[in-house]
Enzyme design. Structure first.
Site, PDB file in Angstrom:
ATOM      1  N   SER A   1       1.275  -1.156  -0.046  1.00 35.25           N
ATOM      2  CA  SER A   1      -0.189   0.156  -0.231  1.00 35.25           C
ATOM      3  C   SER A   1       1.066   1.885   0.417  1.00 35.25           C
ATOM      4  O   SER A   1       2.213   1.185   0.511  1.00 35.25           O
ATOM      5  CB  SER A   1      -1.071  -0.271   0.986  1.00 35.25           C
ATOM      6  OG  SER A   1      -1.719   1.368   1.220  1.00 35.25           O
TER       7      SER A   1
ATOM      8  N   TYR B   1      -2.536  -0.021  10.205  1.00 34.26           N
ATOM      9  CA  TYR B   1      -2.366  -0.329   8.940  1.00 34.26           C
ATOM     10  C   TYR B   1      -0.661  -0.521   8.305  1.00 34.26           C
ATOM     11  O   TYR B   1      -0.567  -1.201   7.579  1.00 34.26           O
ATOM     12  CB  TYR B   1      -3.611   0.307   8.357  1.00 34.26           C
ATOM     13  CG  TYR B   1      -3.535  -0.230   7.132  1.00 34.26           C
ATOM     14  CD1 TYR B   1      -3.700  -1.640   6.332  1.00 34.26           C
ATOM     15  CD2 TYR B   1      -2.905   0.544   5.557  1.00 34.26           C
ATOM     16  CE1 TYR B   1      -4.209  -1.715   5.606  1.00 34.26           C
ATOM     17  CE2 TYR B   1      -3.774  -0.014   4.793  1.00 34.26           C
ATOM     18  CZ  TYR B   1      -3.838  -0.741   4.349  1.00 34.26           C
ATOM     19  OH  TYR B   1      -3.992  -1.138   2.729  1.00 34.26           O
TER      20      TYR B   1
HETATM   21  N1  NAP Z   1      -8.584  -0.037  -0.911  1.00 35.04           N
HETATM   22  C1  NAP Z   1      -7.683   0.842  -1.571  1.00 35.04           C
HETATM   23  O1  NAP Z   1      -7.685   1.732  -1.460  1.00 35.04           O
HETATM   24  C2  NAP Z   1      -6.203  -0.295  -1.380  1.00 35.04           C
HETATM   25  C3  NAP Z   1      -5.278   0.774  -0.755  1.00 35.04           C
HETATM   26  C4  NAP Z   1      -3.673   0.204  -0.603  1.00 35.04           C
HETATM   27  C5  NAP Z   1      -3.974  -1.313  -0.587  1.00 35.04           C
HETATM   28  N2  NAP Z   1      -4.752  -2.158  -0.482  1.00 35.04           N
HETATM   29  C6  NAP Z   1      -4.422  -3.572  -0.712  1.00 35.04           C
HETATM   30  O2  NAP Z   1      -5.577  -4.245  -1.388  1.00 35.04           O
HETATM   31  C7  NAP Z   1      -5.794  -5.621  -0.409  1.00 35.04           C
HETATM   32  C8  NAP Z   1      -7.323  -5.563  -0.946  1.00 35.04           C
HETATM   33  O3  NAP Z   1      -8.134  -4.707  -1.076  1.00 35.04           O
HETATM   34  P1  NAP Z   1      -9.251  -4.289  -1.057  1.00 35.04           P
HETATM   35  O4  NAP Z   1      -9.438  -2.712  -1.523  1.00 35.04           O
HETATM   36  O5  NAP Z   1      -9.554  -5.350  -2.573  1.00 35.04           O
HETATM   37  O6  NAP Z   1     -10.592  -4.536  -0.060  1.00 35.04           O
HETATM   38  P2  NAP Z   1     -11.541  -5.970  -0.014  1.00 35.04           P
HETATM   39  O7  NAP Z   1     -12.554  -5.544  -1.478  1.00 35.04           O
HETATM   40  O8  NAP Z   1     -12.095  -5.425   0.978  1.00 35.04           O
HETATM   41  O9  NAP Z   1     -11.468  -7.265  -0.640  1.00 35.04           O
HETATM   42  C9  NAP Z   1     -10.112  -7.716   0.647  1.00 35.04           C
HETATM   43  C10 NAP Z   1      -9.881  -9.344  -0.079  1.00 35.04           C
HETATM   44  O10 NAP Z   1      -9.231 -10.030   1.335  1.00 35.04           O
HETATM   45  C11 NAP Z   1     -10.021 -11.095   1.522  1.00 35.04           C
HETATM   46  N3  NAP Z   1      -9.550 -11.339   3.007  1.00 35.04           N
HETATM   47  C12 NAP Z   1      -9.300 -10.662   4.757  1.00 35.04           C
HETATM   48  N4  NAP Z   1      -9.072 -11.103   5.705  1.00 35.04           N
HETATM   49  C13 NAP Z   1      -8.708 -12.503   4.735  1.00 35.04           C
HETATM   50  C14 NAP Z   1      -8.748 -13.773   5.349  1.00 35.04           C
HETATM   51  N5  NAP Z   1      -8.728 -13.803   6.811  1.00 35.04           N
HETATM   52  N6  NAP Z   1      -8.342 -14.737   5.022  1.00 35.04           N
HETATM   53  C15 NAP Z   1      -8.802 -14.577   3.902  1.00 35.04           C
HETATM   54  N7  NAP Z   1      -8.703 -13.858   2.488  1.00 35.04           N
HETATM   55  C16 NAP Z   1      -9.229 -12.589   3.507  1.00 35.04           C
HETATM   56  C17 NAP Z   1     -11.806 -10.820   1.751  1.00 35.04           C
HETATM   57  O11 NAP Z   1     -11.987 -11.697   1.765  1.00 35.04           O
HETATM   58  P3  NAP Z   1     -13.110 -12.572   2.182  1.00 35.04           P
HETATM   59  O12 NAP Z   1     -13.785 -11.939   3.056  1.00 35.04           O
HETATM   60  O13 NAP Z   1     -14.448 -13.390   1.615  1.00 35.04           O
HETATM   61  O14 NAP Z   1     -12.417 -13.477   2.931  1.00 35.04           O
HETATM   62  C18 NAP Z   1     -11.629  -9.750   0.068  1.00 35.04           C
HETATM   63  O15 NAP Z   1     -11.634 -10.678  -0.693  1.00 35.04           O
HETATM   64  C19 NAP Z   1      -5.461  -5.556   0.416  1.00 35.04           C
HETATM   65  O16 NAP Z   1      -4.636  -6.456   0.705  1.00 35.04           O
HETATM   66  C20 NAP Z   1      -5.793  -3.947   1.034  1.00 35.04           C
HETATM   67  O17 NAP Z   1      -4.723  -3.769   2.169  1.00 35.04           O
HETATM   68  C21 NAP Z   1      -6.181  -1.510  -0.674  1.00 35.04           C
END
Ligand code: NAP
Length: 256
Positions: free
Chosen positions: A145, A156
């Site tokens: 991130s 975080y």
């Molecule tokens: N969106 C942003 O602005 C942003 C910015 C920087 C970095 N990121 C990073 O990008 C990645 C994806 O995030 P996103 O934005 O796509 O959020 P999201 O839509 O909430 O997706 C998060 C994913 O992680 C899975 N997950 C969470 N806990 C888990 C566990 N214990 N076991 C297995 N799967 C798990 C969830 O699946 P289930 O709930 O079905 O398990 C979901 O598929 C993350 O690492 C996040 O930190 C996001």
């Protein structure tokens, strides 16, 4: 490195049930790769697998909680049984910290964020790396991130600084082995994660921009990509003039 053979590469994506993971699964399926999609929410995984590959021959879903070592071992066993050696691992599953004030939450909040965002990345990498090294063929792509460069949210950010340290160091440790390691550092992206937490100070593109960056890395590996690229300026300013970061966080970054 180009896509190998007609079958594409064998890729595990964690956190594939929504957001960046789902968009990445869609883009990689379209590009002809063989995918193992992992997450906890079975119904979302099943729907995605049906959508991407109704025959189930090129894309499978595996219910997996990445904080559970047994689930991770079962995930890798299933992936190998289905498609052979794992060639690419995308450590994407992640959670945000519930609020800025994690010290007011229970101990479980700290455990959950570190277990999901950091420990799971080590354990899953540990499970696929020996085989990748033996085959001199592999790519580990970690989703960090911009918060792993800009200190904006202590729990975080700590988890994402850790992922960055792990990725960049592991890449160096593996130079010359045939196994690449890359870090993708997204800025604010429109997903379920950013739907909570109020107004964000910068525009939010959809998760497809990250999926495209990952497609690019599969073609041409790089140590680290920051997406969207305008966050590079912020990261640079944070290093040179940290007081600017103080002002930014005080004025607009705070979620609560
Ligand atoms: N969106 C942003 O602005 C942003 C910015 C920087 C970095 N990121 C990073 O990008 C990645 C994806 O995030 P996103 O934005 O796509 O959020 P999201 O839509 O909430 O997706 C998060 C994913 O992680 C899975 N997950 C969470 N806990 C888990 C566990 N214990 N076991 C297995 N799967 C798990 C969830 O699946 P289930 O709930 O079905 O398990 C979901 O598929 C993350 O690492 C996040 O930190 C996001």
């Amino acid at each position: 490195m180009s896509i190998e053979g007609a079958g594409g590469r064998h890729i595990i994506i964690t956190g594939a049930s929504s957001g960046i993971g789902e968009a990445t699964a869609r883009a990689l399926a379209q590009a002809g790769h063989r995918l193992v999609l992992a997450a906890r929410r079975k119904e979302l995984l099943d729907a995605l697998v049906t959508d991407l590959n109704p025959s189930g021959k090129r894309v499978i879903g595996v219910v997996c909680d990445v904080t559970k070592p047994d689930d991770l071992a079962a995930l890798v066993t299933r992936a190998r049984a289905e498609f052979g050696a794992v060639q690419v691992l995308i450590n994407n599953a992640g959670v945000d910290s519930g609020g800025q004030k994690w010290w007011l939450e229970g101990a479980e909040e700290v455990e959950k964020v570190m277990a999901t965002n950091v420990t799971a990345v080590f354990h899953l990498t540990r499970l696929v790396l020996p085989e990748m090294l033996e085959n001199r063929n592999g790519h580990v792509i970690n989703i960090g991130s911009v918060a792993g460069r800009l200190a904006v949210s202590s729990l975080y950010s700590a988890s994402k600084f850790a992922v960055r340290g792990m990725s960049l160091s592991l890449r160096r440790e593996l130079l010359g082995t045939g196994v690449n390691v890359s870090l993708v550092a997204p800025g604010f992206i429109r997903t379920a994660m950013t739907a909570k937490g109020g107004k964000r100070p910068l525009p939010m593109p959809g998760p497809e921009v990250i999926a495209n960056a990952i497609l690019g890395l599969l073609e041409h590996s790089r140590p680290e990509v920051i997406v969207p690229s305008y966050y590079r300026l912020l990261c640079w300013l944070e290093t040179l003039i940290p007081a600017l970061g103080d002002a930014l966080v005080q004025r607009s970054w705070k979620k609560d």
